[in-house]
Design a protein around this motif. Structure first.
Motif, PDB file in Angstrom:
ATOM      1  N   ARG A 151       0.713  -1.410   0.041  1.00 18.48           N
ATOM      2  CA  ARG A 151       0.032  -0.112   0.023  1.00 18.48           C
ATOM      3  C   ARG A 151       0.666   1.337   0.101  1.00 18.48           C
ATOM      4  NH1 ARG A 151      -2.766   3.178   3.809  1.00 18.48           N
ATOM      5  NH2 ARG A 151      -4.807   3.785   3.387  1.00 18.48           N
ATOM      6  N   HIS A 152       0.414   2.317  -0.843  1.00 21.64           N
ATOM      7  CA  HIS A 152       1.216   3.618  -0.935  1.00 21.64           C
ATOM      8  C   HIS A 152       0.069   4.490  -0.890  1.00 21.64           C
ATOM      9  CE1 HIS A 152       5.469   2.053  -1.643  1.00 21.64           C
ATOM     10  NE2 HIS A 152       4.710   1.144  -2.156  1.00 21.64           N
ATOM     11  N   VAL A 182       0.399  -6.529   3.685  1.00 18.71           N
ATOM     12  CA  VAL A 182       1.127  -6.609   5.211  1.00 18.71           C
ATOM     13  C   VAL A 182       1.196  -5.191   5.498  1.00 18.71           C
ATOM     14  CG1 VAL A 182       2.580  -7.264   6.888  1.00 18.71           C
ATOM     15  CG2 VAL A 182       2.163  -8.669   5.059  1.00 18.71           C
ATOM     16  N   LEU A 183       0.525  -4.452   6.459  1.00 21.83           N
ATOM     17  CA  LEU A 183       0.645  -3.105   6.854  1.00 21.83           C
ATOM     18  C   LEU A 183       1.830  -2.971   7.659  1.00 21.83           C
ATOM     19  CD1 LEU A 183      -2.963  -2.044   8.168  1.00 21.83           C
ATOM     20  CD2 LEU A 183      -1.825  -1.486   5.853  1.00 21.83           C
ATOM     21  N   PRO A 184       2.859  -2.089   7.310  1.00 21.81           N
ATOM     22  CA  PRO A 184       3.978  -1.969   8.356  1.00 21.81           C
ATOM     23  C   PRO A 184       4.010  -1.877   9.626  1.00 21.81           C
ATOM     24  CG  PRO A 184       3.999  -0.521   6.123  1.00 21.81           C
ATOM     25  CD  PRO A 184       2.648  -0.929   6.496  1.00 21.81           C
ATOM     26  N   PHE A 185       4.906  -2.215  10.463  1.00 25.24           N
ATOM     27  CA  PHE A 185       4.651  -2.340  11.937  1.00 25.24           C
ATOM     28  C   PHE A 185       4.448  -0.893  12.589  1.00 25.24           C
ATOM     29  CE2 PHE A 185       9.314  -1.509  11.642  1.00 25.24           C
ATOM     30  CZ  PHE A 185       9.567  -0.653  12.687  1.00 25.24           C
ATOM     31  N   ASP A 186       4.904   0.004  11.869  1.00 22.95           N
ATOM     32  CA  ASP A 186       4.560   1.559  12.393  1.00 22.95           C
ATOM     33  C   ASP A 186       3.644   2.336  11.737  1.00 22.95           C
ATOM     34  OD1 ASP A 186       5.860   1.872   9.789  1.00 22.95           O
ATOM     35  OD2 ASP A 186       7.667   2.963  10.352  1.00 22.95           O
ATOM     36  N   ASP A 187       2.848   1.628  10.986  1.00 23.17           N
ATOM     37  CA  ASP A 187       1.429   2.109  10.430  1.00 23.17           C
ATOM     38  C   ASP A 187       0.508   3.126  11.473  1.00 23.17           C
ATOM     39  OD1 ASP A 187      -0.329   2.102   7.906  1.00 23.17           O
ATOM     40  OD2 ASP A 187      -1.687   1.568   9.991  1.00 23.17           O
ATOM     41  N   ALA A 188       0.523   2.858  12.657  1.00 23.78           N
ATOM     42  CA  ALA A 188      -0.081   3.694  13.477  1.00 23.78           C
ATOM     43  C   ALA A 188       0.401   4.844  13.790  1.00 23.78           C
ATOM     44  CB  ALA A 188      -0.609   2.705  14.648  1.00 23.78           C
ATOM     45  N   LEU A 236       3.683   7.751   8.296  1.00 27.57           N
ATOM     46  CA  LEU A 236       4.163   6.949   7.314  1.00 27.57           C
ATOM     47  C   LEU A 236       5.187   6.130   7.605  1.00 27.57           C
ATOM     48  CD1 LEU A 236       4.309   9.972   4.719  1.00 27.57           C
ATOM     49  CD2 LEU A 236       2.762   8.149   4.559  1.00 27.57           C
ATOM     50  N   PRO A 237       5.186   4.707   6.859  1.00 27.69           N
ATOM     51  CA  PRO A 237       6.180   3.796   7.268  1.00 27.69           C
ATOM     52  C   PRO A 237       7.680   4.362   6.720  1.00 27.69           C
ATOM     53  CG  PRO A 237       4.970   3.256   5.497  1.00 27.69           C
ATOM     54  CD  PRO A 237       4.114   4.419   5.901  1.00 27.69           C
ATOM     55  N   ASP A 238       8.568   4.064   7.361  1.00 34.01           N
ATOM     56  CA  ASP A 238      10.010   4.319   6.844  1.00 34.01           C
ATOM     57  C   ASP A 238      10.517   2.957   6.042  1.00 34.01           C
ATOM     58  OD1 ASP A 238      10.666   2.263   8.827  1.00 34.01           O
ATOM     59  OD2 ASP A 238      12.022   3.284  10.091  1.00 34.01           O
ATOM     60  N   ALA A 239      11.419   3.091   5.290  1.00 34.28           N
ATOM     61  CA  ALA A 239      12.114   2.043   4.388  1.00 34.28           C
ATOM     62  C   ALA A 239      12.150   0.685   5.218  1.00 34.28           C
ATOM     63  CB  ALA A 239      13.645   2.463   3.826  1.00 34.28           C
ATOM     64  N   ARG A 282       7.340   9.202  13.228  1.00 33.40           N
ATOM     65  CA  ARG A 282       6.945   9.164  11.757  1.00 33.40           C
ATOM     66  C   ARG A 282       6.480  10.319  11.498  1.00 33.40           C
ATOM     67  NH1 ARG A 282      10.317   5.837  12.844  1.00 33.40           N
ATOM     68  NH2 ARG A 282      10.464   3.357  12.530  1.00 33.40           N
ATOM     69  N   GLU A 283       6.801  10.632  10.125  1.00 33.01           N
ATOM     70  CA  GLU A 283       6.305  11.712   9.501  1.00 33.01           C
ATOM     71  C   GLU A 283       4.615  11.453   9.109  1.00 33.01           C
ATOM     72  OE1 GLU A 283       6.142  13.842   4.891  1.00 33.01           O
ATOM     73  OE2 GLU A 283       7.833  12.326   5.534  1.00 33.01           O
ATOM     74  N   SER A 284       3.793  12.467   9.464  1.00 28.47           N
ATOM     75  CA  SER A 284       2.353  12.135   9.471  1.00 28.47           C
ATOM     76  C   SER A 284       1.831  11.650   8.010  1.00 28.47           C
ATOM     77  CB  SER A 284       1.608  13.607   9.615  1.00 28.47           C
ATOM     78  OG  SER A 284       1.939  13.968  11.134  1.00 28.47           O
ATOM     79  N   ALA A 285       1.018  10.934   8.110  1.00 26.44           N
ATOM     80  CA  ALA A 285       0.323  10.345   6.933  1.00 26.44           C
ATOM     81  C   ALA A 285      -0.782  11.320   6.470  1.00 26.44           C
ATOM     82  CB  ALA A 285      -0.124   8.900   7.196  1.00 26.44           C
ATOM     83  N   PRO A 286      -1.267  11.325   5.462  1.00 29.98           N
ATOM     84  CA  PRO A 286      -2.335  12.048   4.878  1.00 29.98           C
ATOM     85  C   PRO A 286      -3.531  11.560   5.851  1.00 29.98           C
ATOM     86  CG  PRO A 286      -1.299  11.131   2.945  1.00 29.98           C
ATOM     87  CD  PRO A 286      -0.593  10.367   4.104  1.00 29.98           C
ATOM     88  N   ALA A 287      -4.449  12.553   5.990  1.00 30.23           N
ATOM     89  CA  ALA A 287      -5.682  12.264   7.007  1.00 30.23           C
ATOM     90  C   ALA A 287      -6.501  11.417   6.039  1.00 30.23           C
ATOM     91  CB  ALA A 287      -6.161  13.624   6.986  1.00 30.23           C
ATOM     92  N   PRO A 288      -7.035  10.399   6.615  1.00 30.41           N
ATOM     93  CA  PRO A 288      -7.870   9.298   6.006  1.00 30.41           C
ATOM     94  C   PRO A 288      -8.976   9.899   5.811  1.00 30.41           C
ATOM     95  CG  PRO A 288      -7.544   8.568   8.288  1.00 30.41           C
ATOM     96  CD  PRO A 288      -6.724   9.881   8.191  1.00 30.41           C
TER      97      PRO A 288
END
Length: 602
Positions: free
Chosen positions: A97-98, A340-346, A349-352, A455-461
């Motif tokens: 997912r991106h 598989v959602l990255p472990f830092d999804d919550a 934005l996930p890192d590499a 982590r950097e904030s993800a776009p608001a869902p």
């Protein structure tokens, strides 16, 4: 019939056959030692576990636990797989997912095991004009793309199709999905959208792009709102039926309409329930197709996502383990594609590193654990077959209630499904609060000194519709209060743990109490005296025998030393100067919230 030769190795040949009744008597004997005087079926029931949707898992399943015949892989009712080969030809589709336009991350994923892309496009993700630069260098004839564009589905789909044409990808070579999901978007946002664009895209795909699916039946909004497995199944069926009606009214046959749908489900760390859910989903959709007169078209295509609800914000490293179990369950359950959602999804934005671990989770299960070498690896288990049947019946019943109330759109707009999901979540929240459903690293075994993952904030869902819940939310609120107190005062709220007697007497309850108070961000102090601890409240920790001898007098001395409240770790009793009790099964959230209130932690 093949007759095996007598090799002298007959299993258990020298032991007499045992009966179910003998096993029940042995169980009853063990239970009597723990104070439960039950016999026969009652003994077995005492070891059963209650699940949501009125289901129960029993401690023993035998050949007498019948379930409907699951059929063969690739044939109706498709319980064992939607394809004859299952996932044995290379494993499931590893779909990453991106939600931001990061071409480097996309190429890295595709170069290291990811086989398709799931792109969140539009107001909650990647701008439509950014699709072209995002997919620069991507071999679109080899890497399927699945869109999740909400209300922007038509412009996003047109842009993707333009890119296929521009890069010379033949229409027969296009694979993936356009992600039209008007009811899923309404569930997310509360805003109704027209079915017209979805129907138009479905006609286009059916006529010109045989490998492209136009619609997604996304059950994640119902899972993320706290729904049970049966509610997730029922809502997905009702949505799928609504889309079949819309597509056939637009001129497609039932067979061609079914071919335009992909279903999206959540996989949780409850592996057997996840396996049963995916198998039940295929059986139920096969039944829908059969009723619609197209039984051969009932092979459900499943995209499975590791559950966002189970992901914790504290101690997110544990999410790797949760995601591994969920992915195993998705693969064993026959998922066609797994994200598989990255472990830092919550956290944002996930890192590499997190993306790498996410994609490698599937790779290890496919390549090293050989999970995809067997079609329906859980099939034939009496437990799994029975659970599949029971869950299918519960899901079908929920689907029928939706249809009786006018269909999925009607129950979304009336608020009925919101109420149903909220009721389910309220019951589950009680179990979470009492730690009957523990969350490792949050409600059990928390680590207060751990540095948070930033982590950097993800776009608001997308929001405005059904709520999004998490298992850790009640404890996260308590921990946030403690963090604010630490930032303001330089220290966390504290509780003094008074250990009575030798280590053998107090260690178990001392560990229990320390674990419980830390779950609320309260630091336990076990060294020195109460006066030196900086605490205002205390908790006695020891054995029942020592409580009888010392609890009252020690509690009195703690009160005299300034303790405003004295807890006792153990079942409630009558001890002088003891104000409250903490024990396994107590409402930890209520206890911890009230304690923070008394300590002035806002």
């Amino acid at each position: 019939m093949t007759v095996l030769p007598d090799d002298g190795l007959e299993l258990a040949a020298e032991f007499p056959d045992s009966t179910h009744e003998q096993w029940q008597r042995l169980v009853a004997g063990v239970l009597r030692k723990s104070g439960k005087d039950v016999e026969g079926a009652q003994a077995e029931e005492a070891l059963s576990t209650a699940l949501e949707d009125g289901l129960r898992t029993r401690p023993l399943y035998t050949a007498h636990d019948t379930a409907p015949e699951p059929g063969f892989p690739g044939f109706a009712p498709f319980v064992r797989s939607g394809r004859p080969e299952g996932n044995t030809l290379g494993g499931w589709d590893v779909r990453q997912r991106h939600e931001v336009a990061d071409n480097g991350a996309v190429l890295t994923d595709l170069e290291n095991g990811v086989t398709s892309l799931w792109l969140v496009v539009g107001e909650a993700g990647i701008p439509v004009p950014s699709l072209a630069p995002l997919l620069e260098g991507v071999y679109l004839d080899l890497a399927p793309v699945v869109l999740d564009a909400g209300a922007d589905v038509e412009p996003a789909a047109r842009e993707l199709l333009r890119l296929y044409a521009e890069r010379g990808v033949g229409k027969d070579a296009v694979r993936g999905g356009l992600g039209a999901d008007p009811l899923g978007h309404e569930a997310r946002t509360g805003r109704a959208t027209d079915f017209g664009p979805a129907a138009g895209l479905a006609r286009l795909c059916a006529e010109e792009y045989p490998g492209l699916r136009a619609l997604t039946v996304d059950a994640l909004p119902y899972h993320e709102a706290g729904g049970s497995a049966a509610q997730e199944l029922g809502a997905s069926l009702a949505t799928g039926v609504a889309y079949l009606r819309a597509l056939t009214e637009a001129g497609l046959s039932v067979e061609r309409a079914c071919a335009q749908l992909e279903f999206r489900y959540a996989a949780t760390a409850d592996q057997f329930l996840t396996i049963a859910k995916l198998r039940a989903a295929r059986r139920l959709w096969a039944r829908v197709a059969e009723v619609c007169g197209a039984p051969a078209a009932g092979a459900q295509v499943q995209h499975v996502v590791t559950s966002p609800v189970m992901m914790s914000r504290r101690d997110p490293w544990v999410n790797m383990l949760r995601a591994t179990v969920a992915t195993l369950a998705a693969g064993a359950g026959g998922a066609d594609a797994v994200t598989v959602l990255p472990f830092d999804d919550a956290a944002g934005l996930p890192d590499a590193f997190a993306r790498r671990i996410a994609r490698n989770t599937s790779t290890i299960l496919i390549e090293e654990s050989h999970l995809a070498r067997v079609i329906d690896p859980a099939g034939g288990s009496w437990y799994v077959e029975r659970l599949t049947d029971e869950l299918a019946r519960a899901g079908w019943e929920f689907f029928r209630t939706i249809e009786r109330d006018g269909g999925q759109a009607a129950v979304l707009r009336s608020g009925r499904i919101r109420t149903d999901l909220a009721t389910t979540w309220a019951e589950r929240s009680k179990r979470l609060a009492k730690r009957r459903e523990p969350v490792t690293g949050v409600s059990e075994f928390p680590f207060l000194a751990e540095k948070p993952v930033v982590r950097e904030s993800a776009p608001a869902p997308r929001s405005g519709g059904l709520p999004r819940v998490r298992r850790d939310e009640a404890f996260e609120e308590l921990r946030a209060r403690s963090d604010a107190h630490l930032a303001a005062t330089g220290s966390r709220p504290r509780v003094f743990l008074a250990a009575l007697g030798p280590a053998a007497a107090h260690t178990a309850r001392l560990t229990f109490a320390a674990n419980l108070f830390q779950a609320g961000g309260i630091e336990p102090v076990t060294e020195g005296t109460f006066e030196e601890s900086g605490a205002t409240e205390a908790c006695l920790c020891s054995s029942d025998a020592l409580y009888e001898e010392q609890a009252g007098s020690v509690a009195g001395r703690l009160k005299a030393a300034g303790a405003t409240r004295v807890f006792l770790a153990g079942r409630p009793g009558e001890y002088p100067d003891v104000d409250a009790y903490v024990f396994a099964g107590c409402d930890a959230v209520a206890v911890l919230s009230a304690t923070l209130d008394r300590m002035g932690v806002s």
